[in-house]
Design a protein around this motif. Structure first.
Motif, mmCIF file in Angstrom:
data_model
loop_
_atom_site.group_PDB
_atom_site.id
_atom_site.type_symbol
_atom_site.label_atom_id
_atom_site.label_comp_id
_atom_site.label_asym_id
_atom_site.label_seq_id
_atom_site.Cartn_x
_atom_site.Cartn_y
_atom_site.Cartn_z
ATOM 1 N N PHE A 130 0.847 -1.184 0.000
ATOM 2 C CA PHE A 130 0.000 0.000 0.000
ATOM 3 C C PHE A 130 0.890 1.244 0.000
ATOM 4 C CE2 PHE A 130 -3.137 -3.013 1.617
ATOM 5 C CZ PHE A 130 -4.273 -2.631 0.908
ATOM 6 N N ASP A 131 0.516 2.179 -0.832
ATOM 7 C CA ASP A 131 1.224 3.455 -0.907
ATOM 8 C C ASP A 131 0.372 4.491 -0.182
ATOM 9 O OD1 ASP A 131 2.624 5.710 -1.426
ATOM 10 O OD2 ASP A 131 2.495 5.569 -3.613
ATOM 11 N N TYR A 132 0.920 5.065 0.854
ATOM 12 C CA TYR A 132 0.144 5.979 1.681
ATOM 13 C C TYR A 132 -0.417 7.139 0.862
ATOM 14 C CZ TYR A 132 -1.150 8.999 5.592
ATOM 15 O OH TYR A 132 -1.858 9.783 6.472
ATOM 16 N N ASP A 133 0.363 7.598 -0.123
ATOM 17 C CA ASP A 133 -0.052 8.770 -0.898
ATOM 18 C C ASP A 133 -0.904 8.424 -2.108
ATOM 19 O OD1 ASP A 133 1.361 10.477 0.820
ATOM 20 O OD2 ASP A 133 3.234 10.062 -0.262
ATOM 21 N N SER A 134 -1.119 7.152 -2.353
ATOM 22 C CA SER A 134 -1.887 6.754 -3.530
ATOM 23 C C SER A 134 -3.364 7.088 -3.337
ATOM 24 C CB SER A 134 -1.730 5.250 -3.782
ATOM 25 O OG SER A 134 -2.565 4.842 -4.844
ATOM 26 N N THR A 139 -8.194 3.337 -6.271
ATOM 27 C CA THR A 139 -9.150 2.426 -5.642
ATOM 28 C C THR A 139 -9.372 1.235 -6.556
ATOM 29 O OG1 THR A 139 -11.060 3.537 -6.613
ATOM 30 C CG2 THR A 139 -10.339 4.295 -4.429
ATOM 31 N N SER A 140 -9.873 0.178 -5.969
ATOM 32 C CA SER A 140 -10.191 -1.032 -6.729
ATOM 33 C C SER A 140 -11.543 -1.555 -6.260
ATOM 34 C CB SER A 140 -9.112 -2.097 -6.520
ATOM 35 O OG SER A 140 -9.451 -3.284 -7.201
ATOM 36 N N ARG A 141 -12.360 -1.884 -7.240
ATOM 37 C CA ARG A 141 -13.675 -2.442 -6.948
ATOM 38 C C ARG A 141 -13.537 -3.951 -6.817
ATOM 39 N NH1 ARG A 141 -18.635 -0.920 -4.931
ATOM 40 N NH2 ARG A 141 -20.308 -2.218 -5.788
ATOM 41 N N ILE A 142 -13.890 -4.502 -5.640
ATOM 42 C CA ILE A 142 -13.774 -5.947 -5.454
ATOM 43 C C ILE A 142 -15.164 -6.565 -5.451
ATOM 44 C CG2 ILE A 142 -11.632 -5.747 -4.128
ATOM 45 C CD1 ILE A 142 -13.327 -6.344 -1.621
ATOM 46 N N THR A 143 -15.233 -7.770 -5.966
ATOM 47 C CA THR A 143 -16.452 -8.576 -5.953
ATOM 48 C C THR A 143 -16.070 -9.977 -5.508
ATOM 49 O OG1 THR A 143 -17.390 -7.289 -7.783
ATOM 50 C CG2 THR A 143 -18.375 -9.444 -7.299
ATOM 51 N N VAL A 144 -16.695 -10.445 -4.456
ATOM 52 C CA VAL A 144 -16.367 -11.762 -3.887
ATOM 53 C C VAL A 144 -17.658 -12.552 -3.766
ATOM 54 C CG1 VAL A 144 -15.370 -13.012 -1.951
ATOM 55 C CG2 VAL A 144 -14.418 -10.797 -2.625
ATOM 56 N N ASP A 145 -17.659 -13.763 -4.344
ATOM 57 C CA ASP A 145 -18.811 -14.660 -4.273
ATOM 58 C C ASP A 145 -18.473 -15.845 -3.369
ATOM 59 O OD1 ASP A 145 -20.212 -13.048 -6.019
ATOM 60 O OD2 ASP A 145 -19.522 -14.147 -7.792
ATOM 61 N N LEU A 146 -19.342 -16.105 -2.417
ATOM 62 C CA LEU A 146 -19.213 -17.263 -1.523
ATOM 63 C C LEU A 146 -20.300 -18.248 -1.891
ATOM 64 C CD1 LEU A 146 -17.955 -18.647 1.002
ATOM 65 C CD2 LEU A 146 -19.639 -17.393 2.370
ATOM 66 N N LEU A 184 -12.476 1.484 3.058
ATOM 67 C CA LEU A 184 -13.288 0.511 2.303
ATOM 68 C C LEU A 184 -14.699 1.090 2.273
ATOM 69 C CD1 LEU A 184 -13.136 -3.323 2.418
ATOM 70 C CD2 LEU A 184 -15.353 -2.191 2.549
ATOM 71 N N THR A 185 -15.153 1.486 1.086
ATOM 72 C CA THR A 185 -16.418 2.196 0.955
ATOM 73 C C THR A 185 -17.403 1.411 0.106
ATOM 74 O OG1 THR A 185 -15.555 3.416 -0.942
ATOM 75 C CG2 THR A 185 -15.312 4.439 1.236
ATOM 76 N N VAL A 201 -12.121 -0.482 -2.497
ATOM 77 C CA VAL A 201 -10.993 -0.510 -1.577
ATOM 78 C C VAL A 201 -9.993 0.550 -1.991
ATOM 79 C CG1 VAL A 201 -9.137 -1.908 -0.591
ATOM 80 C CG2 VAL A 201 -11.333 -2.975 -1.198
ATOM 81 N N ALA A 202 -9.651 1.417 -1.029
ATOM 82 C CA ALA A 202 -8.629 2.435 -1.281
ATOM 83 C C ALA A 202 -7.252 1.812 -1.122
ATOM 84 C CB ALA A 202 -8.809 3.597 -0.311
ATOM 85 N N LEU A 203 -6.396 2.015 -2.119
ATOM 86 C CA LEU A 203 -5.052 1.428 -2.097
ATOM 87 C C LEU A 203 -4.023 2.349 -1.454
ATOM 88 C CD1 LEU A 203 -5.030 -0.211 -5.633
ATOM 89 C CD2 LEU A 203 -5.780 -1.160 -3.446
ATOM 90 N N GLY A 204 -4.465 3.474 -0.956
ATOM 91 C CA GLY A 204 -3.582 4.379 -0.244
ATOM 92 C C GLY A 204 -4.093 4.591 1.170
ATOM 93 N N GLY A 205 -3.481 5.549 1.854
ATOM 94 C CA GLY A 205 -3.922 5.845 3.208
ATOM 95 C C GLY A 205 -3.166 5.039 4.245
ATOM 96 N N PRO A 206 -3.621 5.061 5.473
ATOM 97 C CA PRO A 206 -2.906 4.394 6.574
ATOM 98 C C PRO A 206 -2.712 2.909 6.300
ATOM 99 C CG PRO A 206 -4.681 5.792 7.399
ATOM 100 C CD PRO A 206 -4.855 5.715 5.923
ATOM 101 N N PRO A 207 -1.502 2.415 6.485
ATOM 102 C CA PRO A 207 -1.266 0.985 6.230
ATOM 103 C C PRO A 207 -1.942 0.067 7.237
ATOM 104 C CG PRO A 207 0.687 2.006 7.152
ATOM 105 C CD PRO A 207 -0.268 3.116 6.859
#
Length: 997
Positions: free
Chosen positions: A673-677, A680-687, A707-708, A725-731
């Motif tokens: 994770f890059d703090y300054d990045s 975002t990435s849209r995730i889809t998970v099927d169970l 995570l929004t 999912v935000a790929l930046g911010g606090p690790p």
């Protein structure tokens, strides 16, 4: 003088025999109480120590961060300190250690997969082998816990390569051969394992900002690790002293040795360890037993004081009657020139002779009575049986009882005319008021020892003040009756002071006996109430290892009852950790509620399929929360799954039938994770479980904004979860998607104790933040109660475990807060022990411990001894009184014979006179005993710590037992009076009439 004493003894032997019997009975009672307070009390400490459970007597030394070259010496020196601490008792020792973390050199994610080695002495006693065998010394073999083996995907025979330790001076890498799979056993200390016996933790933190998957322990031979050159992160050695043979002196030495051992360990180990301490419940357990012993001894001494007062009352009566019988003799001696000093010497010599005889009889008799008492319940069940023996304290008590013979006899004016009765009432009131204090100290214990005797004596003298007016009123009422016997008997009872000379003894004896019976019932009722409140259910099984799915049904089948999960643990309210030694406690039990979620079949092959937009390499660590038929929720954590669009099979998470999926948690991680990045990435998970209505999704703290747009929907035969999912911010942001089969329950409704409400200044409708582990849960106070069941006297919170668990799940905490199984309607509590799941406590067992345990058992024994002693003293004094009264009235009886009254009419008159006096005195004594039960019993009944019992004492008046006792007292007293009247009336012949003429 000797000749005079002997001749008078021959002439007046019935009178002296009665006095000797009174002194002997009182001295015997005091001797038995002395033996209960000394010999039996010391034996109770020894038995209590021998019956203590191992966890209460274990002495454990903990050491942290040991360099690989110091492990063997630290182990040896720690054992030496422990051995010295438990001297003079022998002990067995067992150690366990865990090494520093090592990377697993296998797989594409080796840098984030950690493991550690552990050595446990007596491993077969702390775990159950599921498959394979135990490791052999010197072979580099290890056993894994079930969850560790499942997460790693290894079976016995597999070889796992571990890298060098992640410390400054690391041990080199090694290859471990897996030879078995085991299941952690209850009480095996797995809660002190680095992973707390979980076997696998997907987000382990070693104190840095980074997380990793942690596996372990790799259980190897203890001696191999001790000499294998690995650095140790934690080492604990437990000494278990053998307390089967002990004494109060050796137990006190043990307590002091364990208390001071921590400082000795620090001095011995020095700089070789980073942290060291010795922990043990033994000093506090021994101190608590000593406090309980003091409470019991105080109550037994109170019984002895009451017996002494009763004996003094009997001797007071005997002294007055003896003085009346010897009045003419004393006048003759005085006329013959005998001085007062000579007469006092004569009386003193006679009293000394009687006292010596009483001591000679009471000393062996009290030893025999004590031995017989210890062979009766509850002392025999408590293991306190003893053979007859004489002790110094017993002899002193017997001599003190015999010395009551030397108490001066008050003038005939009595207590009422002198005003001493009012002074006694004032003194008893002051003592009662002082004893109401809730403190537990030696001065108040002394006051409580005196309160029963003072209260009963004060009540009796008040009753005696009321007796003459009542008798005079009855005389006026019966004067109009036909016949001679009844009016004559009532007239004699009302107009002759001698008629109620035995009033104090009769009233006090009846009051003491009825009070003893009622106090015994009150004490037992209070102990039962305390046991029912302290134990939350009929049976409480406190778990020694994490609960597993289906365990509740297993407990229910074994006990024949209904098992419900429960939590009973310390918590914090915001930053408030409690006051003093009373931290806040959480008591929560699963109530009846419809299980949420979707059903999942046993051993279902579940798969996860995930995708991430933007070409980012993301992975998720699925955590499934499932609920079984008993209401237990367990978390099944799978290894990290890449979100690459392909289905990934999860490990077996459904070991039993009847389980339902209630929540899914998806912690999302990336390669970096890059703090300054700002990407975002849209995730889809099927169970692969069918979705359903009522599901809700949220983002867990900390930094839930990373995570929004979380959402959960039914997608065909799968449960689909989506989020950005935000790929930046606090690790250290959670980035955890939480899907639950229910909505956020909001503030959890709770009931709190008065103590907690008072200390926090809160009331119904207020909200507080409760920390359950590291998760803050809002609590709304619905009502306030005196005390919370299962947490008597504590600052406690009670709530529904299902609601609390839902609040925790919504906030991203997958662990179900279970500490015990509460079983209602159990038909076979003993069968639970065969499950080896943890400590078992039952309400019946706790009540038996509080009532028939070795320390409190002396109290009901002494109370049951007081009843026959009071009866014997009452009868002895009554017989003495009636005999002397009829002897003094022999001429009067002869005159009645001369007037034409038959022997039968005379006997009826005499018997009626004494019965008329006796019956109201017994009723008054019962009333005084009942009043003392309501006023004094709550002050005497204490908790085992010496404080005020919780719940408060409810006085008990056992009507059936008291009715039988009163009937027995009346029958015995009437029989004694009738026997004396028959014998004495036969002597009323013409000879007495001629003498009178």
């Amino acid at each position: 003088m000797r000749t005079l004493i002997l001749r008078r003894a021959r002439a007046q032997w019935p009178l002296l025999a009665a006095v000797l019997a009174v002194v002997t009975i009182g001295a015997t009672l005091l001797g038995v109480c002395a033996l209960l307070v000394t010999r039996t009390s010391d034996r109770a400490l020894e038995v209590a120590a021998s019956r203590a459970v191992p966890k209460d007597t274990a002495v454990t030394a903990y050491t942290v961060t040991i360099a690989r070259g110091d492990v063997a010496s630290v182990d040896a020196d720690t054992r030496s300190v422990l051995r010295e601490a438990v001297t003079p008792f022998g002990s067995t020792m067992a150690g366990r250690m865990s090494t520093e973390m090592r990377p697993i050199e296998a797989g594409p994610q080796a840098a984030r997969r950690l493991a550690y080695l552990s050595g446990v002495e007596n491993l077969p006693d702390r775990a159950t082998l599921v498959t394979g065998r135990w490791p052999r010394p010197g072979a580099g073999e290890a056993v894994l816990l079930e969850r560790t083996a499942r997460a790693l995907g290894v079976q016995p025979g597999a070889r796992v390569r571990l890298g060098k330790e992640l410390v400054r001076d690391p041990a080199p890498g090694l290859t471990v051969t897996v030879v078995g799979v085991a299941r952690a056993g209850a009480g095996g200390g797995w809660d002190r394992d680095p992973l707390e016996g979980a076997g696998y933790v997907p987000d382990y933190r070693d104190g840095s900002q980074l997380t990793a998957e942690a596996f372990g322990p790799f259980l190897m031979d203890y001696r191999d690790l001790l000499t294998g050159g690995s650095a140790v992160s934690r080492l604990e050695i437990t000494a278990q002293p053998d307390l089967s043979v002990s004494s109060p002196a050796t137990l006190d030495r043990l307590r002091l040795g364990v208390r001071d051992a921590d400082g000795r360990l620090s001095a011995v180990l020095g700089e070789r360890v980073q942290i060291e301490r010795i922990a043990s419940r033994l000093p506090s357990v021994l101190a608590a037993t000593a406090r309980q012993q003091r409470v019991t001894s105080s109550a037994v001494i109170a019984v002895a004081v009451l017996g002494a007062v009763l004996t003094a009352a009997a001797l007071r009566l005997a002294g007055r009657l003896t003085a009346d019988v010897r009045a003419a003799e004393s006048a003759l001696l005085s006329a013959a020139g005998t001085s007062r000093l000579q007469m006092a010497g004569l009386a003193g010599a006679e009293s000394a002779l009687l006292a010596l005889l009483a001591v000679a009889v009471a000393a062996p008799l009290s030893s025999l009575a004590h031995a017989a008492l210890t062979h009766l319940p509850p002392l025999t069940a408590a293991g306190l049986t003893a053979d007859p023996a004489v002790s110094g304290a017993q002899l002193l008590a017997v001599v003190a009882g015999a010395a009551l013979l030397f108490l001066p006899t008050p003038a005939r004016s009595g207590l009422a005319r002198s005003g001493a009765d009012l002074a006694l009432v004032v003194l008893a009131g002051g003592a009662w008021f002082s004893a109401r204090s809730e403190d537990a100290d030696a001065r108040l214990d002394l006051v409580r020892m005196l309160v029963p005797a003072l209260a009963l004596a004060a009540g009796c003298v008040i009753a005696l003040r009321l007796a003459p007016p009542v008798l005079r009123a009855a005389d006026r009422w019966t004067s109009r009756a036909r016949g001679l016997a009844l009016p004559l008997a009532m007239s004699e009872a009302a107009r002759r002071p001698r008629a109620i000379a035995a009033g104090l003894l009769v009233t006090l004896g009846c009051a003491a006996a009825t009070f003893a019976v009622a106090f015994d019932a009150t004490w037992h009722r209070s102990q039962l109430d305390q046991a029912n409140l302290a134990i939350g259910s009929d049976l409480v099984l406190t778990l020694g290892a994490p609960a597993s799915a289906g365990q509740g049904d297993e407990v229910a089948r074994a006990t024949g009852g209904r098992a419900r999960p429960a939590a009973d643990r310390g918590v914090s309210i915001g930053q408030w950790l409690g006051a003093g030694d009373n931290p806040p406690r959480l008591v929560a039990v699963r109530g009846p509620a419809e299980a949420p979620g979707v059903p999942v079949t046993k051993n279902a092959a579940l798969t996860v399929t995930g995708r991430a937009t933007g070409g980012h390499q993301l992975s998720a660590t699925p955590q499934l929360v499932l609920e079984d038929a008993a209401g237990l929720r367990t978390a099944c954590t799978a290894p990290a799954v890449p979100l690459d669009g392909r289905p990934h099979r999860l490990p077996e998470c459904v070991p039993v039938d009847g389980m339902r999926l209630v929540a899914v948690m998806l912690p999302v991680v990336a390669e970096g994770f890059d703090y300054d990045s700002d990407r975002t990435s849209r995730i889809t998970v099927d169970l692969s479980v069918p979705g359903g209505d009522g599901w809700a999704a949220t983002s867990a703290e900390p930094y839930s904004g990373q995570l929004t747009a979380p959402a959960v929907t039914a997608y065909g035969s799968s449960l689909r979860m989506t989020a950005d999912v935000a790929l930046g911010g606090p690790p250290d942001a959670a980035r955890r998607l939480v899907a639950t089969a229910f909505a956020d329950p909001g503030p959890v409704p709770a009931t709190v104790s008065e103590l907690l409400a008072r200390q926090l200044s809160v009331g119904p409708g207020d909200q507080v933040q409760m920390m359950a582990g590291l998760t803050a849960v809002p609590i709304r106070i619905e009502r306030i109660v005196t005390t919370v069941p299962a947490a008597p006297g504590a600052a406690a919170i009670s709530t529904d475990l299902d609601t609390l668990s839902r609040a925790l799940l919504v906030r991203g905490e997958p662990q179900f807060p279970i500490d015990a199984w509460w079983v209602t309607g159990a038909t076979d509590a003993s069968a639970t022990a065969g499950l080896h799941l943890g400590d078992i406590r039952t309400r019946t067992g706790e009540a038996a411990r509080l009532t028939t345990g070795p320390v409190p058992a002396a109290l009901p024994g002494s109370l049951r001894l007081l009843v026959p002693a009071a009866l014997l003293l009452l009868l002895a004094g009554l017989i003495l009184h009636v005999t002397c009264d009829l002897q003094a009235r022999a001429v009067e009886v002869a005159r009645l014979r001369g007037l034409g009254m038959t022997r039968r009419e005379i006997r009826t008159t005499l018997l009626g006179q004494h019965t008329i006096v006796l019956l109201p005195l017994l009723v008054a004594g019962a009333a005084v005993g009942a009043a003392a039960t309501w006023l004094v019993s709550p002050l005497l009944v204490r908790s085992e710590t010496g404080g005020v019992p919780v719940p408060t004492v409810a006085p008990v008046w056992p009507w059936a037992a008291e009715s039988v006792l009163l009937a027995l007292l009346l029958a015995a007293a009437s029989l004694a009076v009738a026997s004396v009247v028959v014998v004495q009336s036969r002597r009323a012949d013409a000879a007495h009439l001629r003498v009178a003429s």
